[in-house]
Design an enzyme around this catalytic site. Structure first.
Site, PDB file in Angstrom:
ATOM      1  N   GLY A  50       0.755  -1.244   0.000  1.00  0.00           N
ATOM      2  CA  GLY A  50       0.000   0.000   0.000  1.00  0.00           C
ATOM      3  C   GLY A  50       0.780   1.286   0.000  1.00  0.00           C
ATOM      4  O   GLY A  50       0.345   2.278  -0.565  1.00  0.00           O
ATOM      5  N   GLU A 104       3.917   4.147   6.141  1.00  0.00           N
ATOM      6  CA  GLU A 104       2.708   3.326   5.976  1.00  0.00           C
ATOM      7  C   GLU A 104       1.696   4.047   5.103  1.00  0.00           C
ATOM      8  O   GLU A 104       1.674   5.277   5.062  1.00  0.00           O
ATOM      9  CB  GLU A 104       2.054   3.086   7.344  1.00  0.00           C
ATOM     10  CG  GLU A 104       2.478   1.817   8.022  1.00  0.00           C
ATOM     11  CD  GLU A 104       1.748   0.584   7.496  1.00  0.00           C
ATOM     12  OE1 GLU A 104       1.233   0.605   6.358  1.00  0.00           O
ATOM     13  OE2 GLU A 104       1.713  -0.400   8.222  1.00  0.00           O
ATOM     14  N   ASP A 105       0.834   3.285   4.458  1.00  0.00           N
ATOM     15  CA  ASP A 105      -0.265   3.886   3.708  1.00  0.00           C
ATOM     16  C   ASP A 105      -1.365   4.323   4.657  1.00  0.00           C
ATOM     17  O   ASP A 105      -1.899   5.412   4.558  1.00  0.00           O
ATOM     18  CB  ASP A 105      -0.814   2.934   2.641  1.00  0.00           C
ATOM     19  CG  ASP A 105      -1.256   1.573   3.184  1.00  0.00           C
ATOM     20  OD1 ASP A 105      -0.999   1.264   4.365  1.00  0.00           O
ATOM     21  OD2 ASP A 105      -1.849   0.809   2.408  1.00  0.00           O
ATOM     22  N   ASP A 108      -4.605   1.979  11.006  1.00  0.00           N
ATOM     23  CA  ASP A 108      -5.980   1.705  11.414  1.00  0.00           C
ATOM     24  C   ASP A 108      -5.956   1.306  12.894  1.00  0.00           C
ATOM     25  O   ASP A 108      -5.848   2.165  13.761  1.00  0.00           O
ATOM     26  CB  ASP A 108      -6.526   0.595  10.504  1.00  0.00           C
ATOM     27  CG  ASP A 108      -8.030   0.440  10.541  1.00  0.00           C
ATOM     28  OD1 ASP A 108      -8.639   0.753  11.576  1.00  0.00           O
ATOM     29  OD2 ASP A 108      -8.600  -0.008   9.537  1.00  0.00           O
ATOM     30  N   LYS A 136      -6.428   6.689  11.221  1.00  0.00           N
ATOM     31  CA  LYS A 136      -7.800   6.534  11.702  1.00  0.00           C
ATOM     32  C   LYS A 136      -7.790   6.598  13.228  1.00  0.00           C
ATOM     33  O   LYS A 136      -7.691   5.575  13.898  1.00  0.00           O
ATOM     34  CB  LYS A 136      -8.391   5.196  11.238  1.00  0.00           C
ATOM     35  CG  LYS A 136      -8.643   5.089   9.759  1.00  0.00           C
ATOM     36  CD  LYS A 136      -9.332   3.760   9.442  1.00  0.00           C
ATOM     37  CE  LYS A 136      -9.762   3.688   8.003  1.00  0.00           C
ATOM     38  NZ  LYS A 136     -10.529   2.450   7.729  1.00  0.00           N
ATOM     39  N   PHE A 157     -13.936   2.660   4.723  1.00  0.00           N
ATOM     40  CA  PHE A 157     -13.024   1.845   3.927  1.00  0.00           C
ATOM     41  C   PHE A 157     -12.696   2.606   2.650  1.00  0.00           C
ATOM     42  O   PHE A 157     -13.599   3.043   1.937  1.00  0.00           O
ATOM     43  CB  PHE A 157     -13.647   0.485   3.585  1.00  0.00           C
ATOM     44  CG  PHE A 157     -12.705  -0.387   2.816  1.00  0.00           C
ATOM     45  CD1 PHE A 157     -11.654  -1.023   3.454  1.00  0.00           C
ATOM     46  CD2 PHE A 157     -12.849  -0.538   1.447  1.00  0.00           C
ATOM     47  CE1 PHE A 157     -10.761  -1.807   2.738  1.00  0.00           C
ATOM     48  CE2 PHE A 157     -11.954  -1.328   0.717  1.00  0.00           C
ATOM     49  CZ  PHE A 157     -10.915  -1.965   1.372  1.00  0.00           C
ATOM     50  N   ASP A 164      -5.945  -0.799  -1.609  1.00  0.00           N
ATOM     51  CA  ASP A 164      -6.703  -1.680  -2.482  1.00  0.00           C
ATOM     52  C   ASP A 164      -7.927  -2.287  -1.802  1.00  0.00           C
ATOM     53  O   ASP A 164      -8.072  -2.251  -0.586  1.00  0.00           O
ATOM     54  CB  ASP A 164      -5.808  -2.839  -2.942  1.00  0.00           C
ATOM     55  CG  ASP A 164      -5.524  -3.825  -1.815  1.00  0.00           C
ATOM     56  OD1 ASP A 164      -5.901  -5.005  -1.957  1.00  0.00           O
ATOM     57  OD2 ASP A 164      -4.941  -3.432  -0.795  1.00  0.00           O
TER      58      ASP A 164
END
Length: 180
Positions: A50, A104-105, A108, A136, A157, A164
């Protein structure tokens, strides 16, 4: 009319346009430039798959010598985190005494970051900092500081710009959110 795309069985609409992403990447890069300009040659570790687009754009805005490496972790299946982190490809660079920035992408729950930081700390780097394109805060349940946050989002999401849905959508320049 709002642009809607379909990936597998879900529909998505644009949530964050490419120009806003680029602006946020520039802000994060400026902070990293200020913090690391005098710290030797830090190592940026991109978390595949990602983070490849984010790291690519970020590194173009870095104004000092640095090195890049990648690791591959897996913690998602479909639209949900599995709660289990699997290392698929490991780090080959020696990092003892080096400043490390994990790229990081999306952060979460924090499972992947916690796993990665724990593994990297055993290699005795000078420092470890975390940089993410998306954070997040409503999902994050760990205590590791997320030092560089380009954009904060809710618990929706998203796909695009490297992220992806079951391997589709990574190539999209905008970020899309799943529609109901």
């Amino acid at each position: 009319m709002e642009k809607v795309i379909k990936l597998h069985d879900k529909r998505f609409r644009v949530m964050i346009p490419a120009a806003k992403i680029d602006e946020a990447v520039g802000v994060v890069a400026a902070r990293i430039n200020a913090d690391y300009r005098q710290k030797g040659v830090p190592l940026f570790i991109g978390v595949l798959n990602g983070a490849f687009m984010f790291l690519s754009d970020l590194i173009k805005k870095i104004e000092f010598d640095c090195e890049i490496s990648f690791v591959k972790l897996a913690s998602y299946c479909g639209t949900c985190s599995t709660g289990e982190v699997r290392s698929l490809i490991g780090l080959n660079n020696p990092i003892e005494g080096r400043h490390v920035v994990i790229v990081e992408d999306i952060v979460d729950t924090g499972e992947s970051i916690e796993h990665m930081v724990r593994e990297l700390e055993a290699m005795h780097p000078a420092s470890i900092r975390v940089c993410t394109l998306f954070f997040k805060p409503g999902s994050y349940s760990k205590h590791i500081p997320i030092d560089y946050r380009a954009l904060e989002i809710g618990n929706e999401f998203i796909v695009g710009y490297g992220l992806d849905y079951d391997q589709l959508g990574r190539n999209l320049k905008d970020v899309y959110v799943v529609t109901e």
